[in-house]
Design a protein around this motif. Sequence first.
Motif, PDB file in Angstrom:
ATOM      1  N   ASP A   1       0.863  -1.186   0.000  1.00  0.00           N
ATOM      2  CA  ASP A   1       0.000   0.000   0.000  1.00  0.00           C
ATOM      3  C   ASP A   1       0.894   1.229   0.000  1.00  0.00           C
ATOM      4  OD1 ASP A   1      -2.598  -1.274   0.140  1.00  0.00           O
ATOM      5  OD2 ASP A   1      -1.999  -1.933   2.146  1.00  0.00           O
ATOM      6  N   LEU A   2       0.738   2.062  -1.031  1.00  0.00           N
ATOM      7  CA  LEU A   2       1.643   3.195  -1.224  1.00  0.00           C
ATOM      8  C   LEU A   2       0.875   4.511  -1.299  1.00  0.00           C
ATOM      9  CD1 LEU A   2       3.866   1.667  -4.071  1.00  0.00           C
ATOM     10  CD2 LEU A   2       4.332   1.611  -1.619  1.00  0.00           C
ATOM     11  N   SER A   3       1.579   5.590  -0.914  1.00  0.00           N
ATOM     12  CA  SER A   3       1.033   6.940  -1.066  1.00  0.00           C
ATOM     13  C   SER A   3       2.206   7.888  -1.321  1.00  0.00           C
ATOM     14  CB  SER A   3       0.251   7.346   0.189  1.00  0.00           C
ATOM     15  OG  SER A   3       1.115   7.364   1.317  1.00  0.00           O
ATOM     16  N   LYS A   4       1.949   9.194  -1.354  1.00  0.00           N
ATOM     17  CA  LYS A   4       2.984  10.193  -1.657  1.00  0.00           C
ATOM     18  C   LYS A   4       4.206  10.063  -0.745  1.00  0.00           C
ATOM     19  CE  LYS A   4       1.491  13.446  -4.768  1.00  0.00           C
ATOM     20  NZ  LYS A   4       2.298  13.994  -5.880  1.00  0.00           N
ATOM     21  N   LYS A   5       3.959   9.659   0.517  1.00  0.00           N
ATOM     22  CA  LYS A   5       5.079   9.596   1.483  1.00  0.00           C
ATOM     23  C   LYS A   5       6.099   8.517   1.110  1.00  0.00           C
ATOM     24  CE  LYS A   5       2.518   6.713   4.806  1.00  0.00           C
ATOM     25  NZ  LYS A   5       3.094   5.459   4.396  1.00  0.00           N
ATOM     26  N   ASP A   6       5.711   7.589   0.209  1.00  0.00           N
ATOM     27  CA  ASP A   6       6.628   6.515  -0.190  1.00  0.00           C
ATOM     28  C   ASP A   6       7.537   6.903  -1.351  1.00  0.00           C
ATOM     29  OD1 ASP A   6       5.815   4.201   1.556  1.00  0.00           O
ATOM     30  OD2 ASP A   6       3.872   4.693   0.667  1.00  0.00           O
ATOM     31  N   LEU A   7       7.339   8.112  -1.920  1.00  0.00           N
ATOM     32  CA  LEU A   7       8.185   8.557  -3.036  1.00  0.00           C
ATOM     33  C   LEU A   7       9.645   8.612  -2.585  1.00  0.00           C
ATOM     34  CD1 LEU A   7       6.033  11.404  -4.629  1.00  0.00           C
ATOM     35  CD2 LEU A   7       6.926   9.412  -5.834  1.00  0.00           C
ATOM     36  N   GLY A   8      10.511   7.957  -3.371  1.00  0.00           N
ATOM     37  CA  GLY A   8      11.929   7.992  -3.051  1.00  0.00           C
ATOM     38  C   GLY A   8      12.345   7.096  -1.912  1.00  0.00           C
ATOM     39  N   HIS A   9      11.413   6.280  -1.402  1.00  0.00           N
ATOM     40  CA  HIS A   9      11.741   5.345  -0.309  1.00  0.00           C
ATOM     41  C   HIS A   9      11.402   3.919  -0.746  1.00  0.00           C
ATOM     42  CE1 HIS A   9      12.367   8.718   2.397  1.00  0.00           C
ATOM     43  NE2 HIS A   9      11.195   9.213   2.026  1.00  0.00           N
ATOM     44  N   PRO A  10      12.331   3.232  -1.410  1.00  0.00           N
ATOM     45  CA  PRO A  10      12.056   1.860  -1.866  1.00  0.00           C
ATOM     46  C   PRO A  10      11.663   0.955  -0.701  1.00  0.00           C
ATOM     47  CG  PRO A  10      14.087   2.693  -2.831  1.00  0.00           C
ATOM     48  CD  PRO A  10      13.677   3.679  -1.788  1.00  0.00           C
ATOM     49  N   ARG A  11      10.707   0.064  -0.972  1.00  0.00           N
ATOM     50  CA  ARG A  11      10.237  -0.896   0.031  1.00  0.00           C
ATOM     51  C   ARG A  11      10.741  -2.285  -0.365  1.00  0.00           C
ATOM     52  NH1 ARG A  11       4.889   0.869   1.620  1.00  0.00           N
ATOM     53  NH2 ARG A  11       4.462  -1.256   2.332  1.00  0.00           N
ATOM     54  N   THR A  12      11.315  -3.005   0.586  1.00  0.00           N
ATOM     55  CA  THR A  12      11.838  -4.348   0.291  1.00  0.00           C
ATOM     56  C   THR A  12      11.182  -5.376   1.194  1.00  0.00           C
ATOM     57  OG1 THR A  12      13.971  -3.474  -0.442  1.00  0.00           O
ATOM     58  CG2 THR A  12      13.914  -5.789   0.179  1.00  0.00           C
ATOM     59  N   GLU A  13      10.710  -6.452   0.575  1.00  0.00           N
ATOM     60  CA  GLU A  13      10.213  -7.615   1.313  1.00  0.00           C
ATOM     61  C   GLU A  13      10.851  -8.850   0.695  1.00  0.00           C
ATOM     62  OE1 GLU A  13       6.132  -8.296   2.233  1.00  0.00           O
ATOM     63  OE2 GLU A  13       5.675  -6.164   2.444  1.00  0.00           O
ATOM     64  N   GLY A  14      11.741  -9.487   1.454  1.00  0.00           N
ATOM     65  CA  GLY A  14      12.430 -10.669   0.920  1.00  0.00           C
ATOM     66  C   GLY A  14      13.228 -10.306  -0.313  1.00  0.00           C
ATOM     67  N   ASN A  15      12.965 -10.981  -1.418  1.00  0.00           N
ATOM     68  CA  ASN A  15      13.707 -10.745  -2.654  1.00  0.00           C
ATOM     69  C   ASN A  15      13.062  -9.685  -3.549  1.00  0.00           C
ATOM     70  OD1 ASN A  15      11.886 -13.152  -2.638  1.00  0.00           O
ATOM     71  ND2 ASN A  15      12.075 -12.933  -4.855  1.00  0.00           N
ATOM     72  N   ILE A  16      12.007  -9.036  -3.069  1.00  0.00           N
ATOM     73  CA  ILE A  16      11.277  -8.051  -3.883  1.00  0.00           C
ATOM     74  C   ILE A  16      11.543  -6.638  -3.365  1.00  0.00           C
ATOM     75  CG2 ILE A  16       8.989  -7.226  -4.570  1.00  0.00           C
ATOM     76  CD1 ILE A  16       9.694  -9.880  -5.879  1.00  0.00           C
ATOM     77  N   THR A  17      11.932  -5.733  -4.273  1.00  0.00           N
ATOM     78  CA  THR A  17      12.064  -4.309  -3.938  1.00  0.00           C
ATOM     79  C   THR A  17      11.146  -3.511  -4.855  1.00  0.00           C
ATOM     80  OG1 THR A  17      14.353  -4.528  -3.202  1.00  0.00           O
ATOM     81  CG2 THR A  17      13.623  -2.324  -3.822  1.00  0.00           C
ATOM     82  N   LEU A  18      10.329  -2.669  -4.246  1.00  0.00           N
ATOM     83  CA  LEU A  18       9.374  -1.858  -5.007  1.00  0.00           C
ATOM     84  C   LEU A  18       9.705  -0.390  -4.786  1.00  0.00           C
ATOM     85  CD1 LEU A  18       6.807  -2.522  -6.716  1.00  0.00           C
ATOM     86  CD2 LEU A  18       5.475  -1.801  -4.738  1.00  0.00           C
ATOM     87  N   ASN A  19       9.805   0.356  -5.895  1.00  0.00           N
ATOM     88  CA  ASN A  19      10.179   1.760  -5.821  1.00  0.00           C
ATOM     89  C   ASN A  19       9.117   2.607  -6.517  1.00  0.00           C
ATOM     90  OD1 ASN A  19      11.571   4.100  -5.421  1.00  0.00           O
ATOM     91  ND2 ASN A  19      13.286   3.620  -6.798  1.00  0.00           N
ATOM     92  N   LEU A  20       8.504   3.517  -5.757  1.00  0.00           N
ATOM     93  CA  LEU A  20       7.524   4.445  -6.335  1.00  0.00           C
ATOM     94  C   LEU A  20       8.291   5.635  -6.897  1.00  0.00           C
ATOM     95  CD1 LEU A  20       4.549   5.248  -6.781  1.00  0.00           C
ATOM     96  CD2 LEU A  20       4.560   6.265  -4.494  1.00  0.00           C
ATOM     97  N   LEU A  21       8.373   5.716  -8.244  1.00  0.00           N
ATOM     98  CA  LEU A  21       9.180   6.751  -8.891  1.00  0.00           C
ATOM     99  C   LEU A  21       8.446   8.083  -8.957  1.00  0.00           C
ATOM    100  CD1 LEU A  21      10.503   4.614 -11.899  1.00  0.00           C
ATOM    101  CD2 LEU A  21      11.657   5.062  -9.723  1.00  0.00           C
ATOM    102  N   SER A  22       7.135   8.026  -9.209  1.00  0.00           N
ATOM    103  CA  SER A  22       6.344   9.265  -9.240  1.00  0.00           C
ATOM    104  C   SER A  22       4.886   8.936  -8.960  1.00  0.00           C
ATOM    105  CB  SER A  22       6.481   9.982 -10.593  1.00  0.00           C
ATOM    106  OG  SER A  22       5.820   9.241 -11.608  1.00  0.00           O
TER     107      SER A  22
END
Length: 607
Positions: free
Chosen positions: A223-244
């Motif tokens: 679950d992502l929102s504006k506050k996640d911009l520039g803060h990649p989230r990692t769970e196990g082998n998965i990294t998710l990055n909200l670019l814009s």
Amino acid sequence: MMDVRSPWASIGLCAALLLAGGCSPSDEQKQTTLEEKTKQFEQSLDSIQDPKLRDAITDLGGSLLLLERARVKLASKPIEAEYGEDSLALLKHYPTPQALVDTYINGLFVLRKTSHSDYLTDLQPVFPFNFNTPDQFPFPHGLEWQSVTLSNSKVIPFQPEWSETDPGIQLSPSSSNLTNPDDLTVTYPFIDGIETDNKSQPQPVSLKGTVEVVAPGKVLTFDLSKKDLGHPRTEGNITLNLLSLEKNYAEIELTNHEPLAAEVGDESPDPLLVQARDSTGQFLTRSGSINENAAQVAFYEKQLAQMQKQKAWSDAFEKQLTDEQKAFEHQQSSHYAKVYFNGLIDTLQVDVLDFSKATLTRKDLDLPVLRFDKNSLQKTVQALPMAVTVYDDSTASWLKTATMTEDQLKNSVTISQSVEDASAAHIVFDHPYTFNDELAGTERNSDEAPVTFFTANEKGERGEPIELPSEAFELNPARGTLTYDLNLFPENPAFVVGSIPLFLASIDQATIDVAKLPKGLSLKDNALIVDQAQFPSDSWRFYAKDASGNYLKEILGVSHHAEEYGTALFDVHYFYGQPTQLESYQRTNLSTVQYGFEVKLDKPESK
């Protein structure tokens, strides 16, 4: 020849998702540049002599232009809220992705569709889940039909298209049905003079094929929102990055630090399912997506430029392109998506399908061909046993309008008008079709509602009423239209004032335990039988739940009649699962709600 289109398979889909509509004035220049670029590209093809080279350049160049056109169209589309369902809600009902796969495969059956043709019989494979683009079945899957067995034991092999020269019985995909692309047609030799069902032909009895589905090892939800911009989230082998995250689109980059499982094969399935909610908390529908980042576009533009420098196609050049493509794709460790939505984004829900571990399920199918007509003259209930349970998450929101108020109904009305045809200018009073409308029925009687046309005064405000013959306009309450003939007006109207009737059902709801069914209702396995003398379908609806408290999805319904076009005896509703509780909805009254309006009329274009 190398299929240079393969990296661009998603672009055709992306373009198909775009809604019709022109560009805004600010984008007219972009559109003009694109049209010029397209024209130049098409002209450049004329000078290429080698047909293989021309085909390769056409495919890749056309894909790049299509992508650019999609970008312009998506960026210029007006932002208007449009709501849909949670496309992965069904996954929440099953403990593992594999359980969803098993339900998908084991819930498949085949219907023979009604036909009045003497030489065509259509077969419809019915899946337990209905997926509409872009929410196709989320896991990689394939279905191949092999043959149909007829009532005379003859086996007819599947062929990819119907042959005009084949004199025998054929099994091929249906060419006429775009809404059900999996449908098949058994085609008999055409015999002149036969106009009714040809009963002497052997009928389809069973359909054979194979189905394969790859289930990801796990599905992660972010679950992502504006506050996640520039803060990649990692769970196990998965990294998710909200670019814009802008008003109506989001850019996301996904990195899976583990290689894809061998079970996935050569395909690279889309691991990202991106959904958005607005400030109301409702899911917004998608308007389209771009899945190629700047580096990918630049690479294929470079390959296109190389192609355009060639005089002829060669095996060596094909190998060079293939090697470059493989090397480039090998370097791509991340997956990119830019997804546009119909509405203003508040939060995102991103589901990641992790295919670093996967399970391949393959099953040989031998399915009986069943026949269930919507209207039946049979006196007995036909069984439709179902080994799987499927829920319908859209039912709860559909039933919300059972308690609709007059104000809610009035506020849902939208007004549009057209004066293109002076003899049939019209105004349309429209509102979203709801469960309340369904139970309002078709017999909607209403007195003529008053309508008056007016001129405009010097200030452009409402002026004098215009006296008109009765044939000058017509109000159709059932269709919600007001049509008028400007040729019969002594002067141009500027305003119209009046009211149009809307129809509001009063609906009583009740909950019924299947162990205590009243007279007129009975349950036979997964089939609910409704006596039409006790509970006529024009004023009653029934929904089923199982022990989980979720609504069961209805497979199909059959209305049994005493004779053709005769009295309805009973209706049968078949469900995916075992009902333990019913909800009944009865229309007890139908009231007319007068919707008063004043519409400033568009002026017809002067010829």
